[in-house]
Design an enzyme around this catalytic site. Structure first.
Site, PDB file in Angstrom:
ATOM      1  CG  HIS A  83      -2.055  -0.992   1.137  1.00 55.53           C
ATOM      2  ND1 HIS A  83      -3.274  -0.726   0.564  1.00 55.53           N
ATOM      3  CD2 HIS A  83      -2.113  -2.288   1.555  1.00 55.53           C
ATOM      4  CE1 HIS A  83      -4.051  -1.807   0.643  1.00 55.53           C
ATOM      5  NE2 HIS A  83      -3.368  -2.769   1.237  1.00 55.53           N
ATOM      6  CG  ASP A 123      -3.430  -3.464   4.916  1.00 57.79           C
ATOM      7  OD1 ASP A 123      -2.454  -2.717   5.119  1.00 57.79           O
ATOM      8  OD2 ASP A 123      -4.397  -3.138   4.203  1.00 57.79           O
ATOM      9  CD  GLU A 124      -5.808  -5.692   1.464  1.00 59.06           C
ATOM     10  OE1 GLU A 124      -6.922  -6.135   1.203  1.00 59.06           O
ATOM     11  OE2 GLU A 124      -5.516  -4.487   1.353  1.00 59.06           O
ATOM     12  CB  SER A 125       2.545  -7.450   2.429  1.00 61.84           C
ATOM     13  OG  SER A 125       2.557  -6.233   3.096  1.00 61.84           O
ATOM     14  CG  LEU A 126      -1.898  -9.192  -1.681  1.00 59.84           C
ATOM     15  CD1 LEU A 126      -3.060  -9.141  -2.666  1.00 59.84           C
ATOM     16  CD2 LEU A 126      -2.211 -10.156  -0.537  1.00 59.84           C
TER      17      LEU A 126
END
Ligand code: TNX
Length: 531
Positions: free
Chosen positions: A261, A345-348
């Site tokens: 992000h 969050d969401e460290s894809l």
């Protein structure tokens, strides 16, 4: 003869009219059927009613620093009723008596309102408690216009279930000016919410001035979802917001979302991770000339869409940690509250071992600058300090991992607390990936019953996040926040034994009338019989 009769009749009519104008109608306020939200721990009634009229003064005890709260109470009573009461420091016959008494209870932020025939006492266990007494009293009078108000005698005793009661506002996807945030702060305070978490950075925008990396705000702040102008807060403005919030007993929790992000940071400083690709459809070139700057060829373009997970800082580069440390140092220095939220969050696109390495190093930096780390629940994959906080939004297993390490959790399950979820399929803004959340869904749940591994002692509090991919104006904010925030506030403040949907859906009607009077845009949920 006829004239005398006429005069006689006229004088009678006049005296009746005069009498009527002197004897103003007495409006009654019921304590039994109060509409206070969050519902207080205990309310009992007596028959010692108190007549609130212009003879009453607001009496504040000396040496207790009560000016601010007394003046607020004075203005709230005026707004509600039209009565303009004097604030005094000497006792007289009929009064609203304000004081702080640390010994009346062991709870923090606690208060007691005691309505007797000759006085009303508002007692706080601390400043915040007294402020909440005034807020409850304000709600008791809400919508009661009149110069003579008979308030039913009795006692309200109250204290919060959780020490952290929060809302998050995402100012990154869309930017909101200071005035909007201040307005929101006032609204939060009226529901006894005491933390405002600001999501200050994301892929679409960087919203806080960082003096050692000035382009973050200047370049990274100049866009938003849909490709608007964006914006950012200078450090002076941020300090102004922090001070404003603290007058309303609200702690600001800043979040810099990392290591993913982070596209807005990469817009400003390509060196932070050359080679990130922005989803093509929503990529927008940066106009470097417009900023009077040379092009940074490694910088990413703006991301004006809402996809997540494509960006990241370079986990194994020392420049990253210089950047992270500078940002944490500068922001910690202007944040008096104890928390620093690092996102997570969401460290894809980040492999798990890199992710863990990043979170642990960043947690150390937060500690170095005297703050406590909060992170979205994924951070529990790293080794957390027992003092760190995991914010449970998606996975209860992550919350359990945090608890195993002795950390506490902040309760924000998307399916219950996400204020950006649509109410139903017809809601004109909002997302729906987690659930449709109507008012009763936001109300009918209990933090200690979400998962067997999350017990009362593990919970720091409850927070309702408002993500703003689809939220562009103050009216949009209000439409998604109200009435659901009132439901979340009651879960965070009131014990489960006091909560009932039936009673809440009665009390909320009065709040609807107040929102209507004050021009607050709210959702008229079909689950409530609004008046
Ligand atoms: C998930 S919740 C996200 C956000 C989005 C949100 C939209 C979380 C930690 N990450 O980036 O804005 O969903 O509902």
């Amino acid at each position: 003869m006829r004239l005398t009769f006429f005069k006689f009749t006229l004088s009678i009519v006049l005296s009746v009219l005069m009498l009527m104008s002197c004897q103003e109608k007495v409006v009654e306020v019921s304590l039994e059927n109060h509409a206070i939200i969050p519902i207080p721990v205990n309310v009992s009634t007596t028959d010692s009613d108190f007549l609130l009229d212009k003879a009453v003064t607001i009496f504040m005890e000396e040496g207790q620093d009560l000016d601010a709260i007394s003046n607020l109470l004075q203005s709230w009573i005026y707004e509600a009723t039209g009565l303009n009461l004097d604030v005094v420091q000497k006792e007289n016959d009929k009064k609203i008596h304000l004081r702080i008494d640390e010994d009346f209870t062991s709870y923090k932020e606690a208060y007691r309102i005691d309505i007797q025939s000759d006085k009303i006492e508002l007692i706080g266990s601390d400043q915040a408690g007294l402020f909440y007494a005034a807020q409850s009293f304000r709600q008791l009078l809400d919508g009661v216009k009149g110069k003579k108000i008979l308030i039913q005698g009795g006692v309200i005793e109250d204290h919060p279930a959780y020490e952290y009661r929060g809302m998050m506002l995402d100012v990154a996807r869309h930017f909101f000016p200071l005035a909007d945030v201040k307005q929101l702060i006032d609204q939060l305070a009226s529901y006894k919410i005491n933390h405002l978490h600001l999501h200050l950075s994301d892929d679409q925008g960087w919203r806080i001035e960082i003096k050692s990396w000035p382009l973050l705000a200047i370049v990274g702040g100049a866009n938003e979802v849909g490709g608007g102008d964006g914006g950012y807060y200078t450090q002076e403005e941020y300090k102004e917001l922090v001070a404003y919030a603290s007058q309303k007993f609200i702690t600001i929790v800043p979040e810099i979302d990392m290591p993913s992000h982070t596209n807005a940071a990469l817009n400003a400083y390509g060196i932070l991770n050359p080679g990130i690709t922005v989803p093509e459809e929503f990529a927008q070139a940066i106009d470097w000339k417009a900023f009077g700057l040379e092009e940074d060829s490694r910088a990413t373009p703006y991301h004006t869409g809402i996809d997540v997970g494509f960006s990241s800082l370079d986990i194994r580069s020392e420049t990253t940690y210089q950047f992270v440390e500078d940002v944490i140092r500068e922001l910690a220095a202007i944040t008096p509250g104890p928390y620093f939220h690092i996102g997570g969050d969401e460290s894809l696109i980040v492999p798990m071992d890199d992710y863990v390495y990043f979170i642990e190093r960043t947690q150390d930096l937060v500690k170095k600058y005297g703050k406590t780390t909060i992170g979205w629940d994924e951070v529990a994959h790293a080794k957390l300090f027992p003092s760190s906080i995991a914010q449970f939004w998606a996975k209860a297993e992550n919350a359990a991992l945090a608890i195993d390490q002795g950390a506490k959790v902040l309760i924000s399950p998307a399916v219950r607390t996400y204020l950006d979820m649509k109410y139903d399929s017809t809601t004109h803004i909002g997302l729906k990936w987690a659930a449709y959340i109507d008012l009763d869904d936001a109300y009918n749940w209990e933090p200690t019953k979400l998962h067997e591994s999350i017990q009362r002692k593990d919970i720091l509090g409850v927070e309702a996040p408002l993500w703003t991919e689809t939220v562009e104006t103050r009216a949009d904010i209000e439409y998604l926040v109200f009435p659901r925030l009132a439901a979340i506030a009651e879960i965070a403040w009131s014990p489960e034994s006091r909560r009932s949907w039936e009673d809440f859906s009665r009390r909320i009607k009065n709040h609807g009338k107040s929102w209507e009077r004050n021009g607050v845009n709210f959702y008229r949920s079909p689950k409530v019989e609004w008046e």
